[in-house]
Design a protein around this motif. Sequence first.
Motif, PDB file in Angstrom:
ATOM      1  N   THR A  70       5.323  26.613  -2.984  1.00 41.64           N
ATOM      2  CA  THR A  70       4.756  27.482  -4.025  1.00 41.64           C
ATOM      3  C   THR A  70       3.469  28.143  -3.545  1.00 41.64           C
ATOM      4  O   THR A  70       3.234  29.334  -3.793  1.00 41.64           O
ATOM      5  CB  THR A  70       4.492  26.679  -5.313  1.00 41.64           C
ATOM      6  N   ARG A  71       2.637  27.386  -2.846  1.00 39.07           N
ATOM      7  CA  ARG A  71       1.379  27.949  -2.338  1.00 39.07           C
ATOM      8  C   ARG A  71       1.630  29.039  -1.302  1.00 39.07           C
ATOM      9  O   ARG A  71       0.924  30.047  -1.275  1.00 39.07           O
ATOM     10  CB  ARG A  71       0.517  26.830  -1.751  1.00 39.07           C
ATOM     11  N   TYR A  72       2.603  28.805  -0.446  1.00 42.04           N
ATOM     12  CA  TYR A  72       2.942  29.844   0.532  1.00 42.04           C
ATOM     13  C   TYR A  72       3.410  31.117  -0.193  1.00 42.04           C
ATOM     14  O   TYR A  72       2.991  32.229   0.142  1.00 42.04           O
ATOM     15  CB  TYR A  72       4.035  29.364   1.485  1.00 42.04           C
ATOM     16  N   ARG A  73       4.284  30.934  -1.178  1.00 42.61           N
ATOM     17  CA  ARG A  73       4.805  32.094  -1.914  1.00 42.61           C
ATOM     18  C   ARG A  73       3.696  32.843  -2.637  1.00 42.61           C
ATOM     19  O   ARG A  73       3.642  34.083  -2.612  1.00 42.61           O
ATOM     20  CB  ARG A  73       5.869  31.636  -2.919  1.00 42.61           C
ATOM     21  N   ASP A  74       2.813  32.081  -3.271  1.00 46.28           N
ATOM     22  CA  ASP A  74       1.755  32.697  -4.081  1.00 46.28           C
ATOM     23  C   ASP A  74       0.499  33.028  -3.277  1.00 46.28           C
ATOM     24  O   ASP A  74      -0.470  33.556  -3.841  1.00 46.28           O
ATOM     25  CB  ASP A  74       1.385  31.753  -5.235  1.00 46.28           C
ATOM     26  N   LYS A  75       0.489  32.671  -1.990  1.00 45.08           N
ATOM     27  CA  LYS A  75      -0.647  32.939  -1.099  1.00 45.08           C
ATOM     28  C   LYS A  75      -1.930  32.288  -1.619  1.00 45.08           C
ATOM     29  O   LYS A  75      -3.025  32.871  -1.562  1.00 45.08           O
ATOM     30  CB  LYS A  75      -0.856  34.438  -0.918  1.00 45.08           C
ATOM     31  N   THR A  76      -1.789  31.066  -2.100  1.00 47.95           N
ATOM     32  CA  THR A  76      -2.940  30.357  -2.641  1.00 47.95           C
ATOM     33  C   THR A  76      -3.317  29.133  -1.814  1.00 47.95           C
ATOM     34  O   THR A  76      -4.291  28.454  -2.119  1.00 47.95           O
ATOM     35  CB  THR A  76      -2.658  29.888  -4.081  1.00 47.95           C
ATOM     36  N   GLY A  77      -2.562  28.837  -0.779  1.00 46.62           N
ATOM     37  CA  GLY A  77      -2.841  27.654   0.035  1.00 46.62           C
ATOM     38  C   GLY A  77      -3.922  27.904   1.064  1.00 46.62           C
ATOM     39  O   GLY A  77      -4.351  29.040   1.299  1.00 46.62           O
ATOM     40  N   GLU A  78      -4.395  26.833   1.679  1.00 51.81           N
ATOM     41  CA  GLU A  78      -5.429  26.967   2.697  1.00 51.81           C
ATOM     42  C   GLU A  78      -4.844  27.358   4.047  1.00 51.81           C
ATOM     43  O   GLU A  78      -5.576  27.685   4.980  1.00 51.81           O
ATOM     44  CB  GLU A  78      -6.216  25.642   2.822  1.00 51.81           C
ATOM     45  N   ARG A  79      -3.511  27.358   4.151  1.00 57.65           N
ATOM     46  CA  ARG A  79      -2.859  27.783   5.393  1.00 57.65           C
ATOM     47  C   ARG A  79      -2.236  29.161   5.197  1.00 57.65           C
ATOM     48  O   ARG A  79      -1.452  29.378   4.274  1.00 57.65           O
ATOM     49  CB  ARG A  79      -1.788  26.775   5.803  1.00 57.65           C
TER      50      ARG A  79
ATOM     51  N   LEU B  39      11.654  33.512  -3.580  1.00 59.67           N
ATOM     52  CA  LEU B  39      12.030  32.273  -4.256  1.00 59.67           C
ATOM     53  C   LEU B  39      11.472  32.204  -5.675  1.00 59.67           C
ATOM     54  O   LEU B  39      10.289  32.458  -5.913  1.00 59.67           O
ATOM     55  CB  LEU B  39      11.529  31.060  -3.464  1.00 59.67           C
ATOM     56  N   THR B  40      12.328  31.820  -6.606  1.00 58.01           N
ATOM     57  CA  THR B  40      11.875  31.506  -7.962  1.00 58.01           C
ATOM     58  C   THR B  40      11.419  30.054  -7.979  1.00 58.01           C
ATOM     59  O   THR B  40      11.631  29.293  -7.027  1.00 58.01           O
ATOM     60  CB  THR B  40      13.007  31.703  -8.977  1.00 58.01           C
ATOM     61  N   ASN B  41      10.808  29.655  -9.077  1.00 61.46           N
ATOM     62  CA  ASN B  41      10.398  28.262  -9.212  1.00 61.46           C
ATOM     63  C   ASN B  41      11.603  27.323  -9.126  1.00 61.46           C
ATOM     64  O   ASN B  41      11.526  26.242  -8.524  1.00 61.46           O
ATOM     65  CB  ASN B  41       9.652  28.042 -10.522  1.00 61.46           C
ATOM     66  N   ASP B  42      12.725  27.730  -9.709  1.00 64.97           N
ATOM     67  CA  ASP B  42      13.934  26.899  -9.659  1.00 64.97           C
ATOM     68  C   ASP B  42      14.484  26.834  -8.233  1.00 64.97           C
ATOM     69  O   ASP B  42      15.002  25.791  -7.806  1.00 64.97           O
ATOM     70  CB  ASP B  42      14.997  27.450 -10.613  1.00 64.97           C
ATOM     71  N   ASP B  43      14.389  27.929  -7.504  1.00 60.67           N
ATOM     72  CA  ASP B  43      14.817  27.926  -6.103  1.00 60.67           C
ATOM     73  C   ASP B  43      14.005  26.922  -5.295  1.00 60.67           C
ATOM     74  O   ASP B  43      14.547  26.175  -4.476  1.00 60.67           O
ATOM     75  CB  ASP B  43      14.636  29.317  -5.479  1.00 60.67           C
ATOM     76  N   ILE B  44      12.715  26.922  -5.530  1.00 61.63           N
ATOM     77  CA  ILE B  44      11.821  26.020  -4.794  1.00 61.63           C
ATOM     78  C   ILE B  44      12.157  24.568  -5.105  1.00 61.63           C
ATOM     79  O   ILE B  44      12.206  23.715  -4.200  1.00 61.63           O
ATOM     80  CB  ILE B  44      10.347  26.335  -5.134  1.00 61.63           C
ATOM     81  N   LYS B  45      12.410  24.265  -6.349  1.00 62.29           N
ATOM     82  CA  LYS B  45      12.784  22.890  -6.723  1.00 62.29           C
ATOM     83  C   LYS B  45      14.090  22.485  -6.054  1.00 62.29           C
ATOM     84  O   LYS B  45      14.255  21.334  -5.635  1.00 62.29           O
ATOM     85  CB  LYS B  45      12.909  22.781  -8.244  1.00 62.29           C
TER      86      LYS B  45
END
Length: 228
Positions: A191-200, A212-218
């Motif tokens: 999710t962080r990669y998708r939303d560009k909110t992670g530290e990486r 990816l949707t949230n359901d796809d990620i799950k």
Amino acid sequence: MRKILGMAFPLPLALSLSLGLLAAPAHAAPPKKETAPAPAAAPAPTTPEEKLAAMKINIAAAVAAGKKASFFCANCHGEDGNSKYPEVPNLAGQNPAYLLEQIRKFGSGQRKDEFMQGLIKVLSDDERVQISLFYSESKVVPGNADAALVRRGQDTFGKLCVRCHGEDARGNEKIARLAGQQKEYLIRSITRYRDKTGERIDPLMQIATAPLTNDDIKAVAAYLTTKR
């Protein structure tokens, strides 16, 4: 005529022989034996990568030392690298070179986590390598997930992730192993990669996760957590 060693010779010849005898050494020195130069000693490994290669030769000793050095890691990542918490990643089964690089990044501050940075800074280079080898030799314990969700996740993984992470999702020296990873950790990371909110920051991961949707990620997380 002149006698030399009891034998008579004409004077010129006798003089030549006398000079020759005087010039000849009493005992000729034996010829010196040529010895091959001793082979140069191999330079001691200095970089973490060189130490990793050297320690792989005696893997059992390195793993034993790594288990001892990782005692403080066990509080979160588990004694054998299988995490105690769903949001904390498993380290068991990861490629040692990949683990070593992540340790380096935390130690340098390239990856941000105050707790991890503080712990890693006290480790020597040898201990970092030994810990990486210890976890890489540990067996990951897969999780459980809904079968229908797993099938959906497998299909999505095959379309978007297999090119880099491999068909078995075990990664390599530069790419993380995802097989058997904690489900909650996977969901948060993807999710962080998708939303560009992670530290990486990873452009390839951002491209792969963008659709990816949230359901796809799950679903992908459910599939990956069940793999060995």
